[in-house]
Design an enzyme around this catalytic site. Structure first.
Site, PDB file in Angstrom:
ATOM      1  N   LYS A  25      15.569  21.842 -10.428  1.00 41.80           N
ATOM      2  CA  LYS A  25      14.891  20.639 -10.909  1.00 41.80           C
ATOM      3  C   LYS A  25      15.780  19.655 -11.651  1.00 41.80           C
ATOM      4  O   LYS A  25      16.673  20.025 -12.397  1.00 41.80           O
ATOM      5  CB  LYS A  25      13.756  21.040 -11.855  1.00 41.80           C
ATOM      6  CG  LYS A  25      12.623  21.722 -11.138  1.00 41.80           C
ATOM      7  CD  LYS A  25      11.768  20.744 -10.372  1.00 41.80           C
ATOM      8  CE  LYS A  25      10.484  20.504 -11.138  1.00 41.80           C
ATOM      9  NZ  LYS A  25       9.627  19.578 -10.415  1.00 41.80           N
TER      10      LYS A  25
ATOM     11  N   SER B 170      14.595  22.141 -15.627  1.00 35.97           N
ATOM     12  CA  SER B 170      13.446  23.010 -15.869  1.00 35.97           C
ATOM     13  C   SER B 170      13.953  24.364 -16.328  1.00 35.97           C
ATOM     14  O   SER B 170      14.991  24.831 -15.866  1.00 35.97           O
ATOM     15  CB  SER B 170      12.630  23.171 -14.583  1.00 35.97           C
ATOM     16  OG  SER B 170      11.839  24.343 -14.650  1.00 35.97           O
TER      17      SER B 170
ATOM     18  N   GLU C 256       9.124   8.729 -16.657  1.00 35.67           N
ATOM     19  CA  GLU C 256       7.720   9.085 -16.910  1.00 35.67           C
ATOM     20  C   GLU C 256       7.269   8.628 -18.294  1.00 35.67           C
ATOM     21  O   GLU C 256       6.151   8.149 -18.482  1.00 35.67           O
ATOM     22  CB  GLU C 256       7.546  10.596 -16.768  1.00 35.67           C
ATOM     23  CG  GLU C 256       7.791  11.089 -15.357  1.00 35.67           C
ATOM     24  CD  GLU C 256       7.939  12.604 -15.320  1.00 35.67           C
ATOM     25  OE1 GLU C 256       6.922  13.284 -15.136  1.00 35.67           O
ATOM     26  OE2 GLU C 256       9.057  13.106 -15.502  1.00 35.67           O
TER      27      GLU C 256
ATOM     28  N   HIS D 115       0.831  -1.222   0.000  1.00 31.32           N
ATOM     29  CA  HIS D 115       0.000   0.000   0.000  1.00 31.32           C
ATOM     30  C   HIS D 115       0.858   1.262   0.000  1.00 31.32           C
ATOM     31  O   HIS D 115       0.411   2.312   0.440  1.00 31.32           O
ATOM     32  CB  HIS D 115      -0.940   0.041   1.215  1.00 31.32           C
ATOM     33  CG  HIS D 115      -1.660  -1.243   1.491  1.00 31.32           C
ATOM     34  ND1 HIS D 115      -2.909  -1.532   0.979  1.00 31.32           N
ATOM     35  CD2 HIS D 115      -1.285  -2.338   2.206  1.00 31.32           C
ATOM     36  CE1 HIS D 115      -3.279  -2.744   1.379  1.00 31.32           C
ATOM     37  NE2 HIS D 115      -2.299  -3.252   2.123  1.00 31.32           N
TER      38      HIS D 115
END
Ligand code: ARG
Length: 459
Positions: free
Chosen positions: A284, A278, A291, A157
């Site tokens: 970043k 970024s 992704e 979980h």
């Protein structure tokens, strides 16, 4: 004017829109190598069987070699009016060698031609995926070997469950990818029958030798039913299904990398080579590759659903719907290969933050199960009661804002009077993972044994 391949019964030309919806040359040009290999095998067989002359066969063969050279040199002109790769190649062959080109299509139809071309292509892709998975498995294996005894939290979980080892977690993916590999190998075995010679759908009256063409093209045998041969796309569906499962596995690890590389987790550092920055936020370092791998399953599974849906309502045998099979498989295969390669790069380059992993492994009451097990072993408590006692100690620690090992012995004994100093030894994460020696468990000794087993398998 009327199409030169079947113009006999046609008077007029086709509408431009008809040409646009009908043409597959934009994507099936990728089958040129398979198409030429299939045609050369077919022509050789026709000559061996006395169906065409040796001279015609020689002309066809030399012409096909020239066409292949032109395509590979980029000088070939693909014409949408000629619909697909099969007719583009044959039309060019006719320009080069003249009349004998028209004999190549004896005892053959585009229906068995495209079926054999596509099978050959999917077969090659299955092999390429297997090779790609081999290297990816080696990358995971190297991580497993390096971190056989690094502790980290195991989750259920996404809540801290029990400490596990980094190596064990990496090996979980080796297992998944090993099954993926076997699915592609298995699909390859089943698809390795040659449909060439089924002709349009019913076979042919010419004395062809389907065993010869099957052998020449590396198939185990010819397919046994001509109707099935031209209407079966199971091989593509199996490839897509295996690709979907594999992409799902890649996506799960990609998701873990996204979580693990966050500032809140800091479990891993991804390399500059597989991250982006970024344009506005200087701090970043985004896990874009992970992704995108996560997203690839979307289109691969989409392709799988698309082909099932294309096929499901088709009465035997060939219908033009089936022309739409190729783009789905091409796209899925390309993106799976890209995902596997990108994942391999990330896994090779990533650095586990052992300190952060160890801190996380020891927090969240991760050794509560070890405490309960100790109560069973040392005090002979029934597990259910041990669970209850441990639960009350977790609640106590939570209230105090500390972890289980930070509770004093007196506090421990308030939950059960039989608890002794010895209990603290099982509350450490290293002892916890070392104790899990059951077969398939997370103990470093097990991890090392499994690493050795996989090294043996991967060679
Ligand atoms: N381009 C076609 C395909 O991809 C080749 C087969 C055409 N056969 C036919 N009967 N129209 O399926």
């Amino acid at each position: 004017g009327a199409n030169s391949m079947w113009g006999g019964r046609f008077a007029g030309g086709v509408d431009a829109i008809m040409e646009a919806i009908n043409a597959s040359i934009g994507y099936d040009k990728r089958l040129y190598g398979q198409d030429i290999a299939g045609s050369r095998a077919h022509a050789a067989m026709l000559a061996a069987q006395g169906i065409i002359t040796a001279e015609d066969r020689a002309a066809i063969d030399a012409g096909l070699v020239q066409v292949q050279g032109e395509i590979e040199a980029g000088t070939f002109t693909f014409r949408p009016a000629l619909e697909d790769i099969h007719m583009n190649i044959e039309a060019r062959l006719k320009e080069i060698i003249g009349e004998p080109a028209g004999r190549l299509h004896t005892a053959r139809s585009r229906n068995d031609q495209v079926a054999v071309d596509f099978r050959l292509w999917v077969r090659d892709q299955a092999d390429a995926v297997v090779t790609g998975l081999d290297s990816l498995m080696r990358a995971f294996l190297a991580q497993a070997e390096a971190g056989a005894d690094w502790v980290m939290p195991g989750f259920t979980h996404l809540q801290t469950a029990q400490p596990v080892t980094w190596g064990h977690h990496m090996l979980a993916y080796v297992e998944m990818l090993g099954r993926d590999k076997s699915r592609f190998e298995d699909a390859r075995r089943r698809m390795n029958e040659c449909p060439l010679g089924a002709a349009a759908l019913a076979g042919t009256s010419f004395p062809i030798d389907r065993h010869a063409t099957a052998a020449a093209l590396g198939f185990d045998r010819p397919t046994a039913n001509s109707l099935d041969s031209v209407s079966d796309r199971d091989f593509a569906l199996e490839f897509l299904s295996a690709a979907s499962i594999c992409a799902m596995h890649l996506s799960r690890f990609a998701e873990e990398l996204v979580i693990w590389s966050s500032a809140q987790f800091r479990f891993v550092r991804l390399s500059d080579a597989f991250t982006t920055g970024s344009s506005i936020m200087p701090q970043k370092k985004n896990p874009d590759a992970a992704e995108l791998i996560r997203a690839k399953l979307g289109r691969i599974l989409g392709a799988t659903v698309a082909l099932f849906t294309i096929m499901k309502g088709l009465a035997l045998t060939y219908s033009k719907d089936m022309q739409e099979d190729k783009e789905q498989v091409f796209d899925a295969a390309d993106n799976l290969m890209l995902g596997i390669a990108a994942m391999e790069g990330m896994v090779k380059d990533m650095t586990a933050n052992q300190d952060a992993l160890a801190v996380a492994a020891a927090s969240g009451f991760s050794t509560a199960t070890d405490l309960a097990d100790w109560l069973v072993r040392s005090l002979n408590l029934p597990f259910r009661e041990a669970h209850h006692v441990t639960g009350s100690l977790v609640a106590m620690a939570e209230k105090k804002g500390c972890d289980l090992p930070d509770l004093g012995l007196a506090e421990m004994q308030s939950a059960h009077s039989g608890i002794t100093e010895e209990v603290y030894s099982v509350l450490g994460v290293d002892n916890s993972v070392r104790s899990r020696v059951s077969y398939g468990g997370t103990a470093p000794a097990n991890v090392r044994a499994q690493v050795a087993r996989w090294k043996e398998i991967l060679g």
